[in-house]
Write a protein that holds these residues in place. Structure first.
Motif, PDB file in Angstrom:
ATOM      1  N   LEU A   9       0.814  -1.206   0.000  1.00 18.81           N
ATOM      2  CA  LEU A   9       0.000   0.000   0.000  1.00 18.81           C
ATOM      3  C   LEU A   9       0.851   1.260   0.000  1.00 18.81           C
ATOM      4  O   LEU A   9       0.502   2.266  -0.622  1.00 18.81           O
ATOM      5  CB  LEU A   9      -0.921  -0.015   1.231  1.00 18.81           C
ATOM      6  CG  LEU A   9      -1.771   1.229   1.476  1.00 18.81           C
ATOM      7  CD1 LEU A   9      -2.771   1.405   0.344  1.00 18.81           C
ATOM      8  CD2 LEU A   9      -2.487   1.132   2.814  1.00 18.81           C
ATOM      9  N   ALA A  10       2.004   1.206   0.693  1.00 17.91           N
ATOM     10  CA  ALA A  10       2.881   2.375   0.798  1.00 17.91           C
ATOM     11  C   ALA A  10       3.941   2.412  -0.295  1.00 17.91           C
ATOM     12  O   ALA A  10       4.796   3.309  -0.296  1.00 17.91           O
ATOM     13  CB  ALA A  10       3.558   2.402   2.168  1.00 17.91           C
ATOM     14  N   GLY A  11       3.919   1.451  -1.217  1.00 20.70           N
ATOM     15  CA  GLY A  11       4.884   1.446  -2.303  1.00 20.70           C
ATOM     16  C   GLY A  11       6.081   0.558  -2.097  1.00 20.70           C
ATOM     17  O   GLY A  11       6.990   0.536  -2.929  1.00 20.70           O
ATOM     18  N   GLY A  12       6.130  -0.192  -1.009  1.00 21.50           N
ATOM     19  CA  GLY A  12       7.241  -1.105  -0.767  1.00 21.50           C
ATOM     20  C   GLY A  12       7.101  -2.396  -1.555  1.00 21.50           C
ATOM     21  O   GLY A  12       6.038  -2.708  -2.094  1.00 21.50           O
ATOM     22  N   SER A  13       8.179  -3.143  -1.639  1.00 20.96           N
ATOM     23  CA  SER A  13       8.158  -4.422  -2.345  1.00 20.96           C
ATOM     24  C   SER A  13       7.488  -5.491  -1.497  1.00 20.96           C
ATOM     25  O   SER A  13       7.698  -5.560  -0.284  1.00 20.96           O
ATOM     26  CB  SER A  13       9.586  -4.867  -2.686  1.00 20.96           C
ATOM     27  OG  SER A  13      10.234  -3.898  -3.490  1.00 20.96           O
ATOM     28  N   LEU A  14       6.673  -6.335  -2.146  1.00 23.05           N
ATOM     29  CA  LEU A  14       6.068  -7.451  -1.437  1.00 23.05           C
ATOM     30  C   LEU A  14       7.147  -8.479  -1.109  1.00 23.05           C
ATOM     31  O   LEU A  14       7.992  -8.794  -1.943  1.00 23.05           O
ATOM     32  CB  LEU A  14       4.974  -8.107  -2.287  1.00 23.05           C
ATOM     33  CG  LEU A  14       3.698  -7.279  -2.523  1.00 23.05           C
ATOM     34  CD1 LEU A  14       2.724  -8.060  -3.387  1.00 23.05           C
ATOM     35  CD2 LEU A  14       3.049  -6.910  -1.205  1.00 23.05           C
ATOM     36  N   ALA A  15       7.122  -8.999   0.111  1.00 26.56           N
ATOM     37  CA  ALA A  15       8.143  -9.936   0.564  1.00 26.56           C
ATOM     38  C   ALA A  15       7.544 -11.319   0.798  1.00 26.56           C
ATOM     39  O   ALA A  15       6.358 -11.441   1.131  1.00 26.56           O
ATOM     40  CB  ALA A  15       8.786  -9.436   1.856  1.00 26.56           C
ATOM     41  N   ALA A  16       8.366 -12.338   0.606  1.00 32.73           N
ATOM     42  CA  ALA A  16       7.899 -13.702   0.837  1.00 32.73           C
ATOM     43  C   ALA A  16       7.527 -13.909   2.295  1.00 32.73           C
ATOM     44  O   ALA A  16       6.570 -14.618   2.617  1.00 32.73           O
ATOM     45  CB  ALA A  16       8.979 -14.700   0.413  1.00 32.73           C
ATOM     46  N   ARG A  49       5.392   9.955  -4.005  1.00 29.38           N
ATOM     47  CA  ARG A  49       5.314   9.118  -2.820  1.00 29.38           C
ATOM     48  C   ARG A  49       6.630   9.044  -2.064  1.00 29.38           C
ATOM     49  O   ARG A  49       6.668   9.276  -0.849  1.00 29.38           O
ATOM     50  CB  ARG A  49       4.844   7.708  -3.201  1.00 29.38           C
ATOM     51  CG  ARG A  49       4.661   6.780  -2.010  1.00 29.38           C
ATOM     52  CD  ARG A  49       3.758   5.632  -2.363  1.00 29.38           C
ATOM     53  NE  ARG A  49       4.195   4.911  -3.556  1.00 29.38           N
ATOM     54  CZ  ARG A  49       3.428   4.027  -4.198  1.00 29.38           C
ATOM     55  NH1 ARG A  49       2.201   3.795  -3.777  1.00 29.38           N
ATOM     56  NH2 ARG A  49       3.881   3.403  -5.263  1.00 29.38           N
ATOM     57  N   THR A  50       7.702   8.746  -2.749  1.00 32.45           N
ATOM     58  CA  THR A  50       8.988   8.594  -2.067  1.00 32.45           C
ATOM     59  C   THR A  50       9.413   9.896  -1.396  1.00 32.45           C
ATOM     60  O   THR A  50       9.877   9.892  -0.240  1.00 32.45           O
ATOM     61  CB  THR A  50      10.069   8.139  -3.056  1.00 32.45           C
ATOM     62  OG1 THR A  50       9.684   6.879  -3.636  1.00 32.45           O
ATOM     63  CG2 THR A  50      11.401   7.972  -2.346  1.00 32.45           C
ATOM     64  N   ALA A  51       9.253  11.015  -2.091  1.00 31.37           N
ATOM     65  CA  ALA A  51       9.667  12.304  -1.532  1.00 31.37           C
ATOM     66  C   ALA A  51       8.866  12.649  -0.279  1.00 31.37           C
ATOM     67  O   ALA A  51       9.429  13.116   0.725  1.00 31.37           O
ATOM     68  CB  ALA A  51       9.496  13.399  -2.579  1.00 31.37           C
ATOM     69  N   VAL A  52       7.553  12.411  -0.311  1.00 32.04           N
ATOM     70  CA  VAL A  52       6.710  12.717   0.850  1.00 32.04           C
ATOM     71  C   VAL A  52       7.051  11.790   2.009  1.00 32.04           C
ATOM     72  O   VAL A  52       7.129  12.230   3.167  1.00 32.04           O
ATOM     73  CB  VAL A  52       5.220  12.591   0.473  1.00 32.04           C
ATOM     74  CG1 VAL A  52       4.343  12.719   1.718  1.00 32.04           C
ATOM     75  CG2 VAL A  52       4.838  13.659  -0.543  1.00 32.04           C
ATOM     76  N   MET A 100       3.359   8.054   4.998  1.00 32.72           N
ATOM     77  CA  MET A 100       3.530   6.783   4.303  1.00 32.72           C
ATOM     78  C   MET A 100       2.316   6.399   3.449  1.00 32.72           C
ATOM     79  O   MET A 100       2.452   6.005   2.289  1.00 32.72           O
ATOM     80  CB  MET A 100       3.795   5.667   5.323  1.00 32.72           C
ATOM     81  CG  MET A 100       5.126   5.754   6.036  1.00 32.72           C
ATOM     82  SD  MET A 100       6.500   5.288   4.986  1.00 32.72           S
ATOM     83  CE  MET A 100       7.846   5.309   6.177  1.00 32.72           C
ATOM     84  N   VAL A 101       1.118   6.491   4.025  1.00 39.03           N
ATOM     85  CA  VAL A 101      -0.064   5.929   3.350  1.00 39.03           C
ATOM     86  C   VAL A 101      -0.909   6.960   2.627  1.00 39.03           C
ATOM     87  O   VAL A 101      -1.796   6.587   1.850  1.00 39.03           O
ATOM     88  CB  VAL A 101      -0.946   5.148   4.351  1.00 39.03           C
ATOM     89  CG1 VAL A 101      -0.138   4.072   5.043  1.00 39.03           C
ATOM     90  CG2 VAL A 101      -1.581   6.078   5.378  1.00 39.03           C
ATOM     91  N   HIS A 102      -0.665   8.251   2.859  1.00 42.36           N
ATOM     92  CA  HIS A 102      -1.446   9.281   2.177  1.00 42.36           C
ATOM     93  C   HIS A 102      -0.632  10.052   1.153  1.00 42.36           C
ATOM     94  O   HIS A 102      -1.143  11.020   0.570  1.00 42.36           O
ATOM     95  CB  HIS A 102      -2.037  10.259   3.198  1.00 42.36           C
ATOM     96  CG  HIS A 102      -3.144   9.684   4.018  1.00 42.36           C
ATOM     97  ND1 HIS A 102      -4.422   9.482   3.520  1.00 42.36           N
ATOM     98  CD2 HIS A 102      -3.176   9.233   5.309  1.00 42.36           C
ATOM     99  CE1 HIS A 102      -5.190   8.960   4.459  1.00 42.36           C
ATOM    100  NE2 HIS A 102      -4.457   8.791   5.550  1.00 42.36           N
ATOM    101  N   ALA A 103       0.611   9.661   0.935  1.00 39.13           N
ATOM    102  CA  ALA A 103       1.452  10.372  -0.040  1.00 39.13           C
ATOM    103  C   ALA A 103       0.915  10.169  -1.455  1.00 39.13           C
ATOM    104  O   ALA A 103       0.557   9.048  -1.824  1.00 39.13           O
ATOM    105  CB  ALA A 103       2.887   9.869   0.049  1.00 39.13           C
ATOM    106  N   PRO A 104       0.858  11.230  -2.270  1.00 34.36           N
ATOM    107  CA  PRO A 104       0.451  11.070  -3.671  1.00 34.36           C
ATOM    108  C   PRO A 104       1.402  10.120  -4.390  1.00 34.36           C
ATOM    109  O   PRO A 104       2.611  10.165  -4.166  1.00 34.36           O
ATOM    110  CB  PRO A 104       0.558  12.495  -4.242  1.00 34.36           C
ATOM    111  CG  PRO A 104       0.534  13.395  -3.051  1.00 34.36           C
ATOM    112  CD  PRO A 104       1.181  12.621  -1.935  1.00 34.36           C
TER     113      PRO A 104
END
Length: 300
Positions: free
Chosen positions: A76-83, A273-276, A265-269
């Motif tokens: 949701l926050a743009g991170g990579s999905l992990a096993a 996203r990364t900059a916010v 983290m969760v409301h960044a455009p």
């Protein structure tokens, strides 16, 4: 023999099944993939331009002309999905337990790792002045992993496991780790600022309260029923201000930091996203450093 309806569980008092995630059948959810319509849980949902998509649809869309990384499943926050979505949480719990066992064997380490503003330590003779104000900055961090009582570490690790796993899955490992460490640092900074200079403080409570705040923000973002987490947070805050021997400053500092970071983290455009997200973390870090520097100047 009664059977569970396929694709969901029957809601109490009705014949309408509650959707469950197609990848995790034991998890109920009200969110569906905007492309295929299958129900997905927070761990599986990937932010899209409109709504959320499941990991399978995202992978199938990798041939749309975009760079492969653009179609890679994200949290949701743009991170990579992990096993293993709980790996960082497991490591944090392990570090806390390892430090607890270490100080059980060598109790003298407690005095060296505890958060202490400025105090006179008479042993060993001739004694010395100890504390963060004397340049022992590491105490702000080591105290976050330090516990002396079984009940203390038990409650903190229970909170870390219960809240941390879901947040790690929703934010991604690096963002989750930043949330945890910065919330703990903010709790230490506020304790250093307000508590008496010779008052010791230890425990992961500041970081755990940061997870509480982040969980509330995440649930609001997902339009989930927030009453359970708010009630639990309210009960913990009552204990914070009514029980003796609790460093309420760490709880409040961690909670505020967790809310601020989670909002970023969760409301960044998506396009910024990364900059916010980095900006939200930097804001908490700079505020904590400012508090620490100001308090040090007042004590020296």
């Amino acid at each position: 023999m009664d059977q569970q309806p396929p694709g969901g569980r029957a809601a109490a008092g009705s014949g309408v099944p509650t959707p469950t995630c197609y990848r995790h059948p034991d998890r109920e959810t009200g969110i569906s993939c905007t492309r295929c319509g299958r129900p997905i849980c927070p761990e599986c949902m990937v932010s899209a331009s409109v709504g959320f998509q499941c990991p399978d649809c995202v992978r199938q869309g990798s041939g749309t002309g975009h760079h492969p990384a653009a179609s890679r499943p994200r949290t949701l926050a743009g991170g990579s999905l992990a096993a293993d979505p709980r790996l960082v949480t497991k490591i944090l719990v392990g570090i806390n337990l390892a430090v607890f066992l270490l100080v059980s064997v060598r109790p003298a380490l407690v005095g060296d790792l505890t958060l202490l503003g400025l105090a006179w330590d008479p042993s060993p003779p001739p004694g010395s002045v100890e504390g963060v104000a004397e340049g022992q900055w590491y105490r702000l961090v080591t105290s976050m992993f330090l516990h002396q009582e079984v009940v203390h570490i038990g409650f903190n690790m229970l909170g870390l496991w219960w809240l941390g796993g879901q947040l790690e899955a929703a934010l991604g490992r690096s963002r989750y780790l930043a949330l945890y460490l910065l919330s703990g640092l903010a709790g230490s900074a506020l304790t250093y600022l307000i508590a008496a200079p010779n008052q010791g403080s230890l425990g992961a409570s500041g970081a755990v309260y940061g997870l509480f705040g982040a969980t509330a923000v995440l649930m609001r973002r997902m339009n989930y029923d927030m009453r359970p987490v708010l009630v639990l947070l309210a009960i913990n805050m009552v204990f914070t201000f009514t029980w003796g021997g609790i460093a309420w400053e760490a709880h409040v500092g961690g909670l505020i930091a967790g809310v601020v970071i989670a909002i970023g983290m969760v409301h960044a455009p998506r396009e910024r996203r990364t900059a916010v997200q980095v900006g939200a973390c930097a804001l908490v870090l700079l505020a904590s450093i400012g508090i620490i520097v100001a308090r040090t100047m007042s004590l020296t």
